[in-house]
Every structure is written in structure tokens, then in C-alpha cells.
Design an enzyme around this catalytic site. Sequence first.
Site, short mmCIF file in Angstrom:
data_model
loop_
_atom_site.label_atom_id
_atom_site.label_comp_id
_atom_site.label_asym_id
_atom_site.label_seq_id
_atom_site.Cartn_x
_atom_site.Cartn_y
_atom_site.Cartn_z
N ARG B 46 -26.89 -26.99 57.81
CA ARG B 46 -26.08 -25.81 57.46
C ARG B 46 -26.90 -24.53 57.56
NH1 ARG B 46 -21.28 -27.97 55.09
NH2 ARG B 46 -20.55 -25.89 54.61
N GLU B 905 -5.60 -21.38 76.18
CA GLU B 905 -5.25 -22.27 75.09
C GLU B 905 -3.94 -22.94 75.40
OE1 GLU B 905 -4.43 -20.60 71.10
OE2 GLU B 905 -4.68 -22.69 70.54
N CYS B 1121 0.87 -9.22 89.93
CA CYS B 1121 1.23 -8.55 88.68
C CYS B 1121 1.29 -7.05 88.90
CB CYS B 1121 0.20 -8.88 87.59
SG CYS B 1121 0.25 -7.80 86.16
N CYS B 1127 5.36 -9.43 79.32
CA CYS B 1127 5.02 -10.86 79.30
C CYS B 1127 5.67 -11.57 78.11
CB CYS B 1127 3.51 -11.06 79.21
SG CYS B 1127 2.56 -9.94 80.23
N CYS B 1132 9.18 -11.68 83.41
CA CYS B 1132 8.30 -11.14 84.45
C CYS B 1132 8.99 -11.23 85.81
CB CYS B 1132 6.99 -11.93 84.48
SG CYS B 1132 5.88 -11.39 85.79
#
Lengths: 491, 1492
Positions: B46, B905, B1121, B1127, B1132
Amino acid sequence: MGAVDGFLKYNRELPEVRDPKARVADYEEIYVPFAEEKTNKQAARCMDCGIPFCHNGCPLGNHIPDFNDAVFNKDWETAFKILSSTNNFPEFTGRICPAPCEGSCVLGINKDPVAIELIEKSIAEEAFERGLVKANPPKTRTGKSVAVIGSGPAGLAAATQLNQAGHNVTVFERADQIGGLLRYGIPDFKLEKWTIDRRLKVMEEEGITFKTNANIGVNIPVNELEEKFNAIVLCGGSTVPRDLPLPGRGLKGIHFAMDFLSQQNKRVSKRDNVLVNHQGVDTKADIFATGKNVIVIGGGDTGSDCVGTSNRHKAKSVTQIELLSKPPESRTQLNPWPEWPMTLKTSSSHDEGCERAWAILTKEFIGNDKGELTGLRLVDINWGKNGMEEVPGTDRVIPCELALLAAGFVHPQKEGMIEQLGLELDERGNVKAENYATSKSGVFTAGDMRRGQSLVVWAISEGREAARAVDEFLEGASKLPSKSKSFYQLA
Amino acid sequence: MVNKGLYTKELEHDSCGVGCVADINNKESHKNVKDALTMLKNMEHRGATGSDENTGDGAGILAQIPHTFFKKELENFGITLPAKGSYGVGMIFFPKNYQVREKCRQVFNKCLKDLGLNLIGYRLVPVDSQVPGHESKAAEPYVEQIFIGINEKLTEEELERKLFVLSNYATHEIKNQVEGQNGDFYVCSLSAHTVIYKGQLKTDQLEDYYHDLTNKEFKSVFAIVHSRFSTNTFPNWKLAQPFRYLAHNGEINTIRGNVNKMKSKEANMSSPLFTEKELQWLLPVTDPANSDSANLDALIELLVLGGRSLPHVMMMLVPEAWQDNSQMEVMKKAFYKYHAAIMEPWDGPAALFFTNGKQLGATLDRNGLRPVRYCVTKDNRLIMASETGAIPVKPENVLENGRLQPGKMLWLDLPNKKLFYDEEIKNEVVKDKPYFDWIKKERVKLRLLPDPEIKEEKIEKELLRKQLKAYGYTQEDVKLTVGPLAELGKEPLGSMGADAPLAVLSRQSQHISNYFKQFFAQVSNPPIDPIRERLVMSLYTRVGESLNILDESALHTKQIHISQPVLSRADFQKLISQKEIGFDYGSIDGTYDPSEINLKGALDRVCAEAQAEVEKGKKILVLSNRNISETRVPIPSLLTIGAVHQHLVKENIRTKTGLIAESGDIWETHHFATAVGYGVSAVYPFKAYDCIADLYADGKLDQGTSLNTYYENFAHGIGSGLLKILSKMGISTLQSYQSAQIFECVGLGSEVVNKCFKGTVSRLDGLTFEDLEKECLIKHASGFDTDNKLLEVGGFFQWKRNGEAHLLNPETIHLLQKSTSLGDYQLFKKYAESVHSYQDSTITLRSLFDFKKRTSVPLEEVEPASSIMKRFATGAMSFGSISHEAHSTLAIAMNRIGGKSNSGEGGEDEIRFAKKPNGDWERSSIKQVASGRFGVTSNYLKEATELQIKIAQGAKPGEGGQLPGHKVDEWIAKVRHSTPGVGLISPPPHHDIYSIEDLKQLIYDLKNANRHARINVKLVSEAGVGTIASGVAKAKADVILISGADGGTGASPLSSIRHAGLPWEIGLAEAHQTLLRNNLRSRVVLQTDGKLMTGRDVAIAALLGAEEFGFSTTALIVEGCIMMRKCHLNTCPVGIATQKPELRKLFTGNPDHVVNFFTFITEQLREVMAELGFRTINEMVGQSNVLKVRSDLDHWKLKNIDFSPILHQESVPASFGKHHQIDQDHGLEKVLDRKLIRDYLNKGENNKTYKIINIDRSVGAMLSHEVSKAYGSAGLKMSPIKIGFTGSAGQSFGAFLAPGIEFCLEGESNDYLGKGLSGGKIVVKVPQKATFKPEKNIIIGNVAFYGATSGKAYIHGNAGERFCVRNSGVEAVVEGVGDHGCEYMTGGKVIILGETGKNFAAGMSGGIAYVLDTDESFRDKVNMEMVGLEQPGSNDINYLKEEIAAHVANTGSQHAANILDDWDHMQQYFVKVMPHDLKRVLEENKIQEKVA
């Protein structure tokens, strides 16, 4: 924005036009009225882009998404407030602008663009109808005076703005009516002339003085102007037409497009001195296309105005020829969005009947012994790397009794006013200016006279921006708006 | 050290492991000390080391004074110590320099006499100076102990108080009187009860260094130990812990405000316990230059010795979340309420261990974001620490295994040999004084006062427009901020990033708040979710006087309490009409006439007036800029607020009054945040209300409701926005945010900062008052001096010709698209020119730089394009935020050029893992691990060349995200392991990263899960990011990405896009400089991104310290784009940021174009390199001396900007590497998994059992990697293996466990059990020998099964907080859970056979939970925002029975067996927790099935 997905729900739709066969019988507007609901839907197609390319594409910097939203919400008052904040004459641009905004509309990347011009016209007409277009004279006067020379769209825009700034404005016009090309160049079926009168009335109420038959350097000496006015804005246009100095050019039946159009415009307006043209020059004889084989040389908008007018004259045949190659039907890779689409444009006049041909060089005017034009010798050409080449064996003569030269304008008229003022010209022969100020202090210029032949929308923009420059010159700083400056801009 | 670069000492952070061992029977022994030291060593992971592996960040121990030991020691010198307790011992770090040291000693001895104390003698503490590493040794102090006796008769408390005064008095005096290195003088401890041994040491070095500690005679009843992890390695022994009263794991986020307020509070202090002289000697106790923990420690000491009990003090400083807690007992609530009037919370994540030498305790902050586990043994010991198992305890000796819960306290009273649990001790404390009665008597609640009649005054339209312009409102503000707030009551969303200039670079007159950037938490402390964890947050505020904090009386609570800081028209009226009850107010005119005085003069006038009003006894000051006119210009409210606040602080009268702003120029959340952050309690935004009234009158607001409702919506929206701003810094209460100055400013000069914003980190120097005045006047002139019928356009979020300048504008976008699609390099150069010349070209900081002339080299000698392109990456954009087409096009292009694309993600479809027949590859080399952990499985991690931990995102640092259900189609749901149609939430923090040592653990997890992949940690540029980066480097990241704040987003509140974070230039330079100082630069690859657009940009990034470069927005533009910024709406029109099939068809992106783009960038970069004479990027990295500031910048706004900190070159020894040269040592050689792999995969064994302790971490991850590599996502389903363990498992036991692997742990485990479980099975059961009741004891730590995607788990006992957070597929049985159970869950099934904590199912959009609720207490603990409670149906009952039987079979749980035995009766107590979203989707599917 009201409609997030309007562009997915509605297609582009424009007002219907009257039957070509019927409409060539008159000079009235070709569009039939469009329901308000339909206009709202067209406005709903606007996507309120993060970068409104239309707003960039518009020479005036019109805030297109903002007024589209207002129209979608049926808030015509706000729409007009927005539109009129950048455009003095939406009733003109809404009718006759080739709409570079639509060429750069984002929706145009893969669908039909938003019908911006239609919306603009609708806003302008609603505004007049609802009494929103009111004389709005300045609250205070500066005591300074400005002469605006030329009453085309540039001059009118400059005059309006300068008057707003509190200056006393006089507009000088050498022709017998105010309006310049709007008045004399554009046929009524595209721009009915009452629209100009309606606007002039408002301008007069706001305190602008108009003087017609006032040819500076001819019947009004230049120094008189310089003495009487604190500043002068030259908006005389690009008036010298491109000629075709070919064998047979002296034959009867060969005319510049503007002389042809100006006569007809005056006839429609029931003016008496039809033969005096837009430059105040007597053209001596009536020019009619009736019963003739008409060839319009030049493939641009002026040319198509000649086509429409000739058809209304009941010409025997109408042909429009163009030196350059036929443009493609749709954009090429080298001409992508949001550039101005260099594609084939078919105007309402073409729909009324006309042969069109491209890549054609005029070699000679052929006449009869009476000195009358009877035909044109033409040859096909190929455009290659080294310019144009004639196609062997295509040389031919086609019958023609009326040839209209619509090959554009080269520069403003130098003799007279420009020479007398002693102004520097640029390499193209236009009046040289930096931020609209000519080489002579206190003398400014705007519109085609400065930038060379261009669109009405550009003329209005030039007039507005020049007015700001004049105001800055007179007052040290200007409270007039500019399309690319905010009042929060830090000097 | 004179600082010329960007590193700022005040922004250092630290974090730690902490623990204690105590004998409840109050028996002293050396064993207690020895065990504590063992515990310390077992928490080495730690802590951290820097480039010198023998220099730790700090370790220490606090114990009772070993009287016998000292007595003997001193006898050797012929000194006889007096009786225990009647003398004091000081542990002192003296300066090394003999002369300075003796000078210090003289002063100290004199101070001692002044206090009437008596010197017994000094003892040189025996140490082994060979132990510390060379860096630590360079700063090693001269350690002595001082023994102090008393002359007169003093009680123990009196002596302790005098020693306290002495310690501070001597420190102040030495600082003032001794020349030379007096800063090295430091009193570690000075007490009659305790002594502290600490230093900049590793945990295992402490006892080797201090010989005393290993002496058998060194005995104590208890010992507290601390292991420190600092974000830097600059040697500093003083920062080691424990401190005198405190050992702290965490951070105090509000430290600036707390310390500022202390200044006024100290001026107000008096106490019968201290003489006036003593108080003078004592104060100040707090000091902004000290660490947050040191300041907190000092205040605790003061308050305890000032007469309050230690638990009382802790409750007062670190209160539980009480404001909106309806279940809290009345008296306790009154206690907290009362003390809120005296002291604002010291807010931040904290595990605090504290002691006065005779009693000790521990508490957690309201959020409980730091773990504390404890064990009470049958032989009467209390073992308590950040981790369990750090000292092994035999199962049969365990009486109780527990954990501290959020806001809770444990208190051990040693003399009375009694352990008090939270309620027991707090119930004692709250009875101290009649707090409840006092509040009732004196406190005024604004909302309860009768409403006055408010008349809407009609403002003439034209005048309103003038005023709005003069205050700075634009059309955009009305359209995007005021209007939507009024209509919807929340801030509108936007997308893509900021590409407009910083306020200081803008040519448009700016709002003063725009010069401030919000701070946000990254790594060193977690942001909070202000929506799902609303229960810990509070907006309440107050005005009135604060009285002497060393005293308590009814009058202390005489204040007006305001429930939230956006005052309505009625609130404001009420506030200024309370004279009769003692709240008279004074109003200060915040406008001025520029023909009479300048802005600075006006501020002086305002300050003088404010002071006069306070001196007249006004309890409220209204700072108003309402009085504007053609001649009177409004002073920006924030300037007035800051100036008055700072002035009153300086005059020590700040606590005598409350500040309220009546402001015309405050309308958006960020304006409110800055106003509150710099000193006001509340704001009356009257002009925003006028603006709303005008919109209302024009019919621009949906007319469904009354004008007042729109006002309320506005206030509500601002309130939510404020919570978001607080929470992104990890702060819970507005009260502690107030005047905490949680901002950095960019472009304000020192004159302005010192007068109005003192103490704020200011970047680049900049504007003077004269400059700011120009900005004010131009707005005023625009309003009153032109007659434009519209407001100015604004144009920050939407490009406008007459608005703010943008990097991405019609011209640059067009040229970029055309040049890359045609493959036309000359046209690309035009694009680059356009980027750099647009509108005077001062949009970015880099545009202000130029290259110096250097000897050039031929272009051919520059390293080839192919090797440069390996340094390029595209940014993290998730599949979900953009379409498959847009995503895979980038991947193909990046794979073609040898660069890296990023999964973002959201997981990645396995079909992309195989190469296409034509050689193209859609696999993203970088796999992102973000807070939602969507699709993060062992197999996903395996398919990565690089794993990126997203700590923050430039467009919205400190915030989470949300993918609305309508965007989650079949495909996305499959990839994200969720249900189509069910919305997905990414929490603001990673729930396994609450601090730097947690990040170290996650890096270790991921490295175990794929040791071939680089670990990249993505940070966002802000002040202090360099320090964070150093910490991250010490946490063993391989790559650090410094992301510019102008990076893009698929959806974010607009104000976040604009107001948080800095451009990469500053953050990158700071990171490079700080890493270099710490000699850590060579350990990591430094990457940057954030609107890199040209080869020139890349060259500048390299010169400022980057060696790799990321592109997102520009790459998207190349794909088509056009910056719609829609978005978030799924509309779009070019098929990029949308999932609609009809729009996806419109996508025209082409990998060839993307390849062209990177080729051109490289070519341009190579040309610059040739010109500058650099043959390789490595030579170029960090050579900022090649840059100069452009000489043609003549705008007045730029004239005072100082760029030298950015261009500063650290002078470091030649041996320090300046770019990445040394790979990190991840210490994977000895992990337990190596043994498992050998035994199971190589030797083919099965059913073996291994011993495990807490230092065995991430067990299973590496094994799973091998399995995934061999068998893909199916794992070992066909041939399962079983592995047994006994003992205390370290963190992340069973992380990413692949299908077919079954772990059975007999014992207990720490935090993050089954993190990312990918199909494996985990059983944790209590050893058979244990006698405690499993269902009443804790067996696994916090945050179990975070982001797990599938698998099974049977837990024989209780879990800590956040069980199954973000679970999307695991089926688990557990016997009880802590707070926030099943938070953000999107799938899986959880059975809880016992109690849950608070806030169950917050943000739970999918999955099902079943809770056995025998006492019907469950309903009150559920966050009902997204779920409903149901009676289980027959299918559910069958499932429950089956699973509970499996639980019994796997764990032998008696509790579960009992339930089954009585099934007919027990089944009725199960409650089913069903998310609304899931229910809707299931019903829709049912309907569809029926139709089919």
C-alpha cells in the site's frame, strides 16, 4: 431546437410552379403560394449543426439555424428579427439568390439540403404582411452626410446602414429608377418590381434621399459631391459587358443581354422611355425576340434570364450556348461538399423551352446584305490540359436572327466618375480598396465595383460592411454590426 | 527550491495503509509493538518507492511512552526519570547542521523555561543510517528525544496542554529566529503519553532504523502504524505518519477553505484552559504550507486540549451524512446540526485512526471510501487495519470479524477496558450539552419564515436587453443555459469537446468565471456520484456570525440556515428583513462610474465599505451589482466577492458576517460555483430571473406552468449542477465547499489573484485590473451604446462567424476532409496553415509558440515514417457512442500503419479479434478499462497490446456517463454483456480506485491479467497532474496519458465541457517536469492528446515531453464528422455517432483516408524534425528550450502572460533519463499464479489446496489469462479445475477468473473479490474451527464482483460496501452486505440471506436481487429511483431454493441450512428487487413474442 429529427421525417419540398406553357404568357412570378405548415416542416429539417456551414456559406453570414428554429416554432417575429439583423433585403435574396447556403448545408452531404431560400422568402413576406417591416429612423442624427453612388443592392444596403448610424444619406442613380440590376437586370418573373418599390418606401420613410437621373461626373460634377458630403460610397457596379469582337459583330441583331433585359423590364413596369437603358444611355431601337431564332451566348444566370424573356417574346427558337464543358449532374470528388456545387443547373427558364449546348465556340457572326444577323458560325471544342481545342469537322452555321451576349462583365466603367476622382484600380480593373476605402480619403466603394461581378447577396454584404467602414471613418468607431465581429470583440 | 516550472508543492497527495494493535485489557507488552510492525510490513504494497527502490514514502509507529525502557536507557546516563505520566517525551527531528541544530536547541530550551517546564535531558536516538535508501538518506534528520519535567504540580491534562503549547511555541520561534535550515526542525511528538517513531522509510526499514523498536523492553498497550504512498519522492521525513493524534488514510479535499476559515477562527479564540500568553504562543495551529493530515491533526489536538473529548472532536470535524438522513436519532442530529454552525466538515475520503494515548479509535468519513477491517480476538485484542490478515489470527481465536461502515466509529477505552461501538460512544457524546434545545431556541430556518409578497416588476424589453448585454448574457447563454434550466430544471447536454480559446486567449470579452477551471479528483481521491449517492451530499448553507470554537453556547447556533444557495426572490426579501431578530444587513454597491474611478479603485471602496459594515455589527453583507445604468458599470460579482472575502479574512473578521451576492452576472452553474467557492453563502441571481420572466412573457417557455415554477426549476437545476461540481472533486457538502477555492485560474495576473483569489493556483500570470476593466467596459458599451436588437451570439458551443473562434471551423474541416480523401499533401498543408492562422491564431497555447532556429538535417536522415507512426493512437471512443462502421474503420487504419486504436469503454465484439482475409484487422490494440467495466473479461484483456485505465476524460473529468436504453441495441448489449433496451451507467469513480494505492492494485490486477500488455493510465490535464503522474509512475503504470481538457465526448453537461481541466500543453509540461524531477520520467512512456491537428502540433507535444500522440476528433473528421455536436441525440447525419441503421448507412468513412491523414501528419512532423535538426523523436522529447514565444503577439491581453513555466527545463543530473528507457518492474515473478499455472496447466493436477495471505494479490488473474489464451472466452468449461486456498486472501482474489476455474477459499478475503469475474466460480467459507457466527461477521471486503460479467459465487458470511457493484452477469449468494449493494448492476442475480446496508440498488438498471428481509427493515434501505420491490414468483422461489441449497453444499452454511429447513415459512420473507428498465424490456419482449 424544436425538431431534433425533422430531417429524418420530412423531405425537401418547394412551392409548386405554374405550368411553363401558361406562365410564358406573362411576366408574373412563377411560384404558387406555399402553406405555412409546409414551411414549418421545411424549417424542421434544419439540424442546428454545431458548425452551421450554411451560415458560413452565406456571404451575409445569415444566422440560418436560428431563424429556421423560429420558423419551426411559428415565431415569425423572432425569425424576422434574426434574419434582418444580417440582411437588409431578405425579400430580394429570398427570391433570386442562388443560395450558396444550400450548397453548404450539412444535410446536403447525403440528402437534399434544407430549403433555406424558401424559408428566407417566407420570413420576409410574413414580416411585411404582419407589419413588422417598419421604418426605423435613427433616434439621433450625426449631422454628417454621405453620398451613395449607385442604387443597386450594394448601394441600397450601404445607404440603409449608414442612415441607421445617423448619417444623412443621399443615393444618386444615373438611370431613371432606383434599383440597379434588381430593377433592370432581373426579369419580373423572378423578381416583381413592386417588391423594390415596397422597400424603397420604407427607406424613404427612414430619411434616405434618392436622386435619379443623377450621373456623377456627367450631369453632377465630382467636386460638387466632394464638397457637399463628408463621405462618398461608390456602388456603381461592374457595368462593362464582355464583348465578342468577332467578324460580323457590327451586324444588326447582336445585343448585350442587359440592353435586352432592361428594355423588357421597363415595358413590364409600363415606363415610357423604354429605350433608355440602365446606364441612362439611349439604346435607340426596341429589341424583340418575337419570331426569331435566338441564340444566347453565355451559360450563366443572365443568359437564362434572356432565355425566359425570349420565350415570353414568343421567339421561334431559343438556344443557349456555353464555352465551357457541360457540368456534371452531381458533385465530383474534386468538388466536394461544402464547396459551391459546380453541377448542371437547370433554371425555371430552361424548363420553359430552350436548347442548351456546351463546349461551343462562336467563330463568326454571319449576316445578310442588309447587315442583319442571319446566323452564327460555331465549332465544338474539347477542353484539355492545354486549354481548348477545336474539334475538327464540327464547324457549322446555325440560323440566328437575334444573338444576345451574356458573357459577363469585365469591370466598372472607368471614364467619368472613377477617372475624375482619380481612383486607383486593381489588376482586374476594379476600384482598389482596403477595408472598402479607396485610394482617396473619404471615398469608399462596395459591391461589384470593388469585387467584380458577383451575386446580389454579395452586394448586400459589401454594402453593409462598407457602411461600417464609412461610419468608423466618420465617427472613429462604429456601432453598426459586422458579419464577422461581435460587439464583445476586444480591440 | 525556487520553482520555475509548473510543479506546485501544495498539490501533492498521499495515501496509505494504516492499522493498529491494542490489548483491550490494557496490558502493555512488546508483542503489541512487534505485531504492529509485522502488520506494517504486510501493508508494504500500500506504500510505494520511487526511482530508488530503497527509499520508501514513509512509515511510522505511534506507541505509548515505554516508561520502563526509557527509565533504563536514561539511567545509563545517570538520569533518573520521574514517575510515569509526570514527564513529557519529545521525539524531535533536528537539522543535520551542527550550528543550526544547536541554535534550535537553545530556542527550544528557552521556550521550555517560558512555560515553566524543566529540561531533564536529551537522548540521541540510536538509529542505523545505513538503512534508508540514498534519496531518503540525503534528507535524514538528526533524531533526538527530549525529556521534560515539571516544576510545579500539574495534572496530566495540564502537562499535556503545556507540552502542546511548547511544541507549537518552539516551532514558531525557531522558524522566526533561527537562520539556516530551520525548516528541518520538526517535533514528531511531544507528550506525556505517546511517542512516535517515523521517517521516510519503507515499512520493513522502520524497525531496522530505530533500534528502540526491537528492544523487548519497549512495551505499549497499543500501537498505531502507518505506511505512506506519496505522489512524489522528494525526500521529506516530516510527512511520514502517524501524527500526534492521528494516522490518516485519505485526503481532505476542502483543506484550503478549512485552513482559510481557521485563520479567522483562531483570531476569535479564547479559553479558560489557556492563558492569553499561551494562546499567543500556540497560534496559529494550522498552516496552509502543511499537509492536509498535519493540519487536521493540529486542529484535533487543539480542540481536545481545549476541552472536548476526542470522539466529540472527531464527530465535529468529520460528521456522518446527517442532513437528509431521516432515520438518524434526534439528539445525534442536533449535535451535528449544532456543530455545523461552528465548524464546516473537513471533507474527503478518510480512514482516521486517532488516540490521546489512553484511548484510541477509528472512524470513516461519510462516504466510507477507505476500508477498515477489524478483528476482536478471544484473548482480548483489537486488530484493526486497512486490510484484514496483515497479522494472522487463528480462526478459533476470532471473537468477531467486522469492518467500519461509512461515518461510523469504533472507540477503545483502555483504562476502562471497554470497546465501544458507534452508537454506544456517540450516544454518550451527544449528551454533552443541550444541543437540541439550543438549536430550537436560536436557529433560524429561512424556508420556514413567512413568505413576503413579491411583485414581479416589469422591465421594459429594450432596457432589459441593454442590461443583459452589460452583464454579459449572449444568445447562446439564453438558448443553452437559462432557457433549458428554467424549462427542464437541469443542465443541458452537449457533445464533442471544446475547441475555442481559453478565456485569456479569447478576443471576446469574457465572463470573469471563465478564467477559472474546476478542479476534479483523479487517482488520489474519488469523485462521488451526486445522483445515485445523493444521500451523502448536502447543499445547505448558512449566514451569520461564527463564535469562539473553544467554547459552546446556545448563541453559537444563532445563524440563518438556507437549504440551498440559489435564493429565490422571496428568499432574498426574507433574508434582508430580519433585523428585529438580530440579523441586520448591509448592502454594498458593486457598480461604479468609470468616469470617476477605475475598477481597482472601485474594489478598494467596496472592501472599505464592507469592513465598515462588519464593524457596525452587520451579520449579513449583500454584495450587489444591481445598480447599473448608462453611467454605472457592474463590477463582475466574482471580483467583488473575492475581494471582500479576502479582505475580511485578512482583517480577521470574516467569521463575523455572512456574505450574500445579489448578482446580475451569475446565471450558469459554474458562475454559482465560483461565487460560492470564493466566499458567498448564497446568490440571488435576479437578472437570470428577469431573463426567465422575459422568455415566459414571450411564450418561449412551454406554457404548462407558472412563472414561479420556472424560477424553481432554474434554482433546482443550478443546485444539481453544483452537486455535480462538488462531487467531481469528491466533496460532499456545500458548506465545506464554500470558500474552499477548488479552482485554478488561467491568465489572471498576481495583482488580481492576490487581491481577490489569494492562494489560488494561477497559471501563466496574465491580466491586470486594467485589462479586466476593458472587458467590463466593452460589455457595458455593447449594452448601453449600440442598438442591436439581439444579444451577442456567444458562439462557444456552436461556431458562428461573429462568435468565439474555433479550431474546427468550416474551413479547417473542409480542407482536412478534402485533402485526406484526395490524398493531396499540398492541400493538407493548406489545412495546417489554416489551423495555425485562423483569426489571429491564438486559439491554443501551442499556437503562441514558435520554433527556434537550429541547424537542420536532411529529411532522409530523419527516422522513417513507419517508425514514427507506431507512436500514434486514436482515442477512446466506445462502440455505443459511435457506430460499428466508424469504430472499425479507425481500427483497420491504425492496424495498417502500426499505430493503435482504442476500444473505448464498452467491450469489443470477439468477431473483431480475427484478421480479415485481406489482411485488415478490426481489433483495437488498446482495450480500455473504464469505471463501467462493460465487457471487461479475461478474454477481452487478453486481446490487448495495451490496457488503458481511464481515470478521467477531458470533456468531463470527474464525471460518469450514461448510455440511454434506446441506444443499447442487440449488438451493443451483447458486447457490453447487458440487456438490449436497458440503460447503462458508468459511475464517476472506478469503485476500485479511491486512492493511489488502489490504482497500484488495479495496475497489478491488469498486469496479471495480461502481462504482455502495457498498462496505460489516462489522466486529464489540471494543476497538480504532474504530481499525480509521479504517483501513477510509482504505481507502476507503463504509459501515462495526459489528456487535454478539450478532448471530446459523446454526451456531457455543457458546463463540464467548458469549465473543467486544462489544455494538454500545461499538463504535459507539468507531468514531464515533475516526472523528471523525481527521476521517474525514464520509467514511463508519456502520451498526450486533446485536439492534436497537425504535424506542428505533434512536434510541440514532443518538445514539451510527449513521446506518443493520440488523435480522436480529427480522426473522426477524416471519417466524415462535421462537428454536429449532436452525438448525444443519436441523430448523427453522417453515420458516426449513431446506432440508427438508416443513419449508419450514410457513413462514408474510409480507412485509406485515415491512413492518408496519419501519413500527412508524419510527413509534416518529419519536415519540422529535419528543420530543427532532430533525427529521432527520442532526441526531441522534452526539449522545450527549442520553443520560444512568438514575437508577433501584440494583443494587449497577451502582454502579461508568462509562458516560462511551460517552457521551463528542469535541471537534473545527466543520469536522469528524459524519455522512456527503463521498463517498470511489476514484480510478477513470485505471484502465486505461477505455481497454479505450473501445477494445473502444466502438470495437469487438480483439487490442490494452497496457503494464502494478504500479500497474495490478484490470485487467479494470470491463470485465467493463460486459459483465455488457450481456450478463448469459453475457458475451461469443458474440463473444469478446482483450487483450494486457506488463509486471508489479498485484494482482488479471483479477479477475471475464467470459465471452468473454481476457487474455494477457507478463511477470508480483502477488497475486490472476484473483480471482473469472467465465468469462474468463487466460494469463500468460514474455517470449520471458527466459532463465530458467519452470518453476523464479515468475510469479504468492499467492492466484490465489480464489473463481473458471468460466473458463480457463494459467500459464507457478510460482504462490505458495494457488493456486486456494476455486476452484469454473476449469480451470487451472500449472507449480508454493506451500503450501496448491487449499485449500478445491469445483470446477474444476487441472493442476500441477511441484512443490507443503505442505498441498496442505486443506479441498478438490470439484473435481479433477492433479499431475505425477516424484520421488514429492507424497504427503507433501498434507493427506489430505478427499481421496484416485488413478491418473488414461483420461478423465483424455485431458483432461490436451488441456489440456497447449492450455497449450503458449497460452504456448509448453517444459516442457509436453517432457512431451507424452514423453507415453507421462510420463503415469504424474500423480497425481489426488480429494475424498472429491465421489467419494461421483459414485458415488451413478452408482447413481441405473443405477436410473433
